[in-house]
Write a protein that holds these residues in place. Structure first.
Motif, PDB file in Angstrom:
ATOM      1  N   SER A  28       0.832  -1.201   0.000  1.00  0.00           N
ATOM      2  CA  SER A  28       0.000   0.000   0.000  1.00  0.00           C
ATOM      3  C   SER A  28       0.871   1.257   0.000  1.00  0.00           C
ATOM      4  CB  SER A  28      -0.918  -0.004   1.216  1.00  0.00           C
ATOM      5  OG  SER A  28      -1.669   1.190   1.286  1.00  0.00           O
ATOM      6  N   LEU A  29       1.973   1.237   0.754  1.00  0.00           N
ATOM      7  CA  LEU A  29       2.889   2.374   0.778  1.00  0.00           C
ATOM      8  C   LEU A  29       3.491   2.615  -0.596  1.00  0.00           C
ATOM      9  CD1 LEU A  29       4.641   4.495   2.312  1.00  0.00           C
ATOM     10  CD2 LEU A  29       6.312   2.660   2.641  1.00  0.00           C
ATOM     11  N   VAL A  30       3.896   1.540  -1.256  1.00  0.00           N
ATOM     12  CA  VAL A  30       4.489   1.666  -2.596  1.00  0.00           C
ATOM     13  C   VAL A  30       3.496   2.299  -3.562  1.00  0.00           C
ATOM     14  CG1 VAL A  30       5.303   0.359  -4.593  1.00  0.00           C
ATOM     15  CG2 VAL A  30       6.154  -0.206  -2.310  1.00  0.00           C
ATOM     16  N   ALA A  31       2.256   1.793  -3.542  1.00  0.00           N
ATOM     17  CA  ALA A  31       1.238   2.311  -4.461  1.00  0.00           C
ATOM     18  C   ALA A  31       0.880   3.754  -4.151  1.00  0.00           C
ATOM     19  CB  ALA A  31      -0.007   1.432  -4.398  1.00  0.00           C
ATOM     20  N   ARG A  32       0.860   4.112  -2.881  1.00  0.00           N
ATOM     21  CA  ARG A  32       0.416   5.438  -2.469  1.00  0.00           C
ATOM     22  C   ARG A  32       1.500   6.500  -2.585  1.00  0.00           C
ATOM     23  NH1 ARG A  32      -0.434   4.069   2.191  1.00  0.00           N
ATOM     24  NH2 ARG A  32       1.342   5.015   3.281  1.00  0.00           N
ATOM     25  N   SER A  33       2.748   6.127  -2.288  1.00  0.00           N
ATOM     26  CA  SER A  33       3.789   7.144  -2.136  1.00  0.00           C
ATOM     27  C   SER A  33       4.990   6.988  -3.057  1.00  0.00           C
ATOM     28  CB  SER A  33       4.299   7.152  -0.682  1.00  0.00           C
ATOM     29  OG  SER A  33       3.247   7.381   0.220  1.00  0.00           O
ATOM     30  N   LEU A  34       5.222   5.799  -3.592  1.00  0.00           N
ATOM     31  CA  LEU A  34       6.458   5.582  -4.349  1.00  0.00           C
ATOM     32  C   LEU A  34       6.249   5.490  -5.854  1.00  0.00           C
ATOM     33  CD1 LEU A  34       8.421   3.086  -2.063  1.00  0.00           C
ATOM     34  CD2 LEU A  34       8.255   5.580  -1.956  1.00  0.00           C
ATOM     35  N   PRO A  36       4.961   6.478  -9.576  1.00  0.00           N
ATOM     36  CA  PRO A  36       4.823   7.813 -10.187  1.00  0.00           C
ATOM     37  C   PRO A  36       3.389   8.316 -10.158  1.00  0.00           C
ATOM     38  CG  PRO A  36       6.132   6.354 -11.580  1.00  0.00           C
ATOM     39  CD  PRO A  36       5.540   5.495 -10.511  1.00  0.00           C
ATOM     40  N   CYS A  37       3.261   9.629 -10.159  1.00  0.00           N
ATOM     41  CA  CYS A  37       1.955  10.262 -10.264  1.00  0.00           C
ATOM     42  C   CYS A  37       1.280   9.799 -11.554  1.00  0.00           C
ATOM     43  CB  CYS A  37       2.134  11.778 -10.273  1.00  0.00           C
ATOM     44  SG  CYS A  37       0.638  12.704 -10.658  1.00  0.00           S
ATOM     45  N   PRO A  38       0.096   9.199 -11.491  1.00  0.00           N
ATOM     46  CA  PRO A  38      -0.547   8.662 -12.698  1.00  0.00           C
ATOM     47  C   PRO A  38      -0.773   9.711 -13.779  1.00  0.00           C
ATOM     48  CG  PRO A  38      -1.646   7.841 -10.728  1.00  0.00           C
ATOM     49  CD  PRO A  38      -0.700   8.920 -10.280  1.00  0.00           C
ATOM     50  N   GLU A  39      -1.157  10.922 -13.363  1.00  0.00           N
ATOM     51  CA  GLU A  39      -1.417  11.972 -14.348  1.00  0.00           C
ATOM     52  C   GLU A  39      -0.140  12.339 -15.106  1.00  0.00           C
ATOM     53  OE1 GLU A  39      -4.481  11.817 -11.360  1.00  0.00           O
ATOM     54  OE2 GLU A  39      -2.309  12.114 -11.171  1.00  0.00           O
ATOM     55  N   ALA A  61       0.690  11.620 -19.104  1.00  0.00           N
ATOM     56  CA  ALA A  61       1.059  12.702 -20.011  1.00  0.00           C
ATOM     57  C   ALA A  61       2.403  12.423 -20.683  1.00  0.00           C
ATOM     58  CB  ALA A  61       1.120  14.025 -19.251  1.00  0.00           C
ATOM     59  N   ALA A  62       3.363  11.893 -19.928  1.00  0.00           N
ATOM     60  CA  ALA A  62       4.679  11.581 -20.485  1.00  0.00           C
ATOM     61  C   ALA A  62       4.580  10.467 -21.521  1.00  0.00           C
ATOM     62  CB  ALA A  62       5.638  11.188 -19.367  1.00  0.00           C
ATOM     63  N   THR A 102       9.352   0.143 -13.072  1.00  0.00           N
ATOM     64  CA  THR A 102      10.069   0.360 -11.814  1.00  0.00           C
ATOM     65  C   THR A 102      10.409   1.838 -11.621  1.00  0.00           C
ATOM     66  OG1 THR A 102      12.186  -0.133 -12.908  1.00  0.00           O
ATOM     67  CG2 THR A 102      11.054  -1.962 -11.805  1.00  0.00           C
ATOM     68  N   ALA A 103       9.595   2.723 -12.200  1.00  0.00           N
ATOM     69  CA  ALA A 103       9.822   4.167 -12.068  1.00  0.00           C
ATOM     70  C   ALA A 103       9.414   4.630 -10.683  1.00  0.00           C
ATOM     71  CB  ALA A 103       9.036   4.921 -13.135  1.00  0.00           C
ATOM     72  N   LEU A 104      10.191   5.543 -10.127  1.00  0.00           N
ATOM     73  CA  LEU A 104       9.949   6.079  -8.795  1.00  0.00           C
ATOM     74  C   LEU A 104       9.311   7.459  -8.900  1.00  0.00           C
ATOM     75  CD1 LEU A 104      10.479   5.440  -5.755  1.00  0.00           C
ATOM     76  CD2 LEU A 104      12.640   6.676  -5.994  1.00  0.00           C
ATOM     77  N   ARG A 105       8.382   7.743  -7.996  1.00  0.00           N
ATOM     78  CA  ARG A 105       7.703   9.038  -7.974  1.00  0.00           C
ATOM     79  C   ARG A 105       8.721  10.182  -7.842  1.00  0.00           C
ATOM     80  NH1 ARG A 105       2.259  10.898  -5.954  1.00  0.00           N
ATOM     81  NH2 ARG A 105       1.770   8.693  -6.134  1.00  0.00           N
TER      82      ARG A 105
END
Length: 225
Positions: free
Chosen positions: A14-20, A22-25, A29-30, A68-71
Motif C-alpha cells: 500500500s505504501l508503494v502504491a500510495r507514495s512511491l 509515479p503520479c498517474p497523471e 502525459a509523459a 520500476t519508475a519512482l515518484r
C-alpha cells in the motif's frame, strides 16, 4: 526512510502504491508525449530527402518502460532500431551522424506544445545517446528520456524465445567495447523485468527510495543552445 521503517510488512504494498509509484497523471502525459515522438520518428525518418533511414521498430525501456519508475524523477529510454545499421560495426561507425540528425528532429518536435509538460534539451556530452527531459508544470515530477539508435540484432523476437547463438558470437567478433551495444538487447532486459512478480518491482522501488534519501539525484540539467 522513516515512513518505511514505521510501516508494517503487510502494508508495504500500500505504501508503494500510495507514495512511491509515479503520479498517474504525469506518467500518462509523459507516455502520450513519447507516443507522439515515436510517431514523428517513424514518419519523418522515412521521408524522402529528410533522413537516410527508416525506423524498423522502437522499444521502450528505462525504469518507466520496465514498471520500476519512482515518484518524482524517473528515466525512460526509446531504443530506435534503424534499417541503415546492418551490423554492430555500422552502428558504431554511423552513430555520431545519426545522433546529429535525431537531434534536429527532436528540436523540431520539442517546439510544439506538449500538453501538461515542459521540454528541456540539454547540451549533449558526446555519449551514445540523445537525452532530454519532460517535467510537470509544477516541476515536482520529471522524466529523463534517452533516444538510442541501435542495430536490430534480435529481429522479431517471439515472447520467451531465446536469441540465436550467432547474435552473441557476432557481437564478440565485432571488436566492440564492453557495453557499447547494450541497447541492441534492451528488449530482453525489459521483458525479463516485466515478467517478474509485482512484489519484486515493489522491492526495487523501496531500494530506490532508500538510495534517494541517502544520495538525492541531481535535479537540474544544463540548458542547450
Amino acid at each position: 526512510m522513516d515512513d518505511v521503517y514505521r510501516t508494517p510488512a503487510a502494508a508495504l504494498d500500500s505504501l508503494v502504491a500510495r507514495s512511491l509509484q509515479p503520479c498517474p497523471e504525469f506518467l500518462g502525459a509523459a507516455r502520450r508525449a513519447l507516443g507522439t515522438l515515436a510517431a514523428a520518428l517513424r514518419e519523418r525518418g522515412g521521408r524522402a530527402g529528410a533522413q537516410p533511414w527508416r525506423v524498423l521498430k522502437i522499444a521502450k525501456g528505462g525504469s518507466a518502460g520496465r514498471g520500476t519508475a519512482l515518484r518524482g524523477g524517473c528515466d525512460s529510454e526509446l531504443v530506435i532500431f534503424l534499417d541503415c545499421f546492418k551490423s554492430y560495426k555500422d552502428e558504431g561507425a554511423q552513430r555520431a551522424e545519426t545522433l546529429s540528425k535525431l537531434r534536429t528532429l527532436l528540436r523540431s518536435w520539442g517546439q510544439e506544445p506538449i500538453p501538461g509538460l515542459s521540454f528541456e534539451l540539454p547540451r549533449q556530452d558526446g555519449a551514445r545517446v540523445l537525452r532530454f527531459r519532460l517535467a510537470s508544470s509544477d516541476l515536482e515530477n520529471w522524466m529523463d528520456v534517452s533516444l538510442v539508435p541501435a542495430f536490430d540484432a534480435l529481429g522479431q523476437l517471439s515472447s520467451n524465445a531465446k536469441p540465436a547463438p550467432h547474435v552473441y558470437s557476432t557481437l564478440l567478433q565485432s571488436g566492440c567495447q564492453g557495453g557499447e551495444h547494450a541497447a541492441c538487447f534492451s528488449e530482453l532486459r525489459r521483458d525479463f523485468v516485466n515478467t517478474r512478480p509485482t512484489k519484486l518491482k515493489s522491492l526495487i522501488l523501496l531500494v530506490k527510495h532508500w538510495y534517494r534519501q541517502v544520495r538525492p539525484p541531481p535535479r537540474v540539467l544544463a540548458p542547450g543552445s
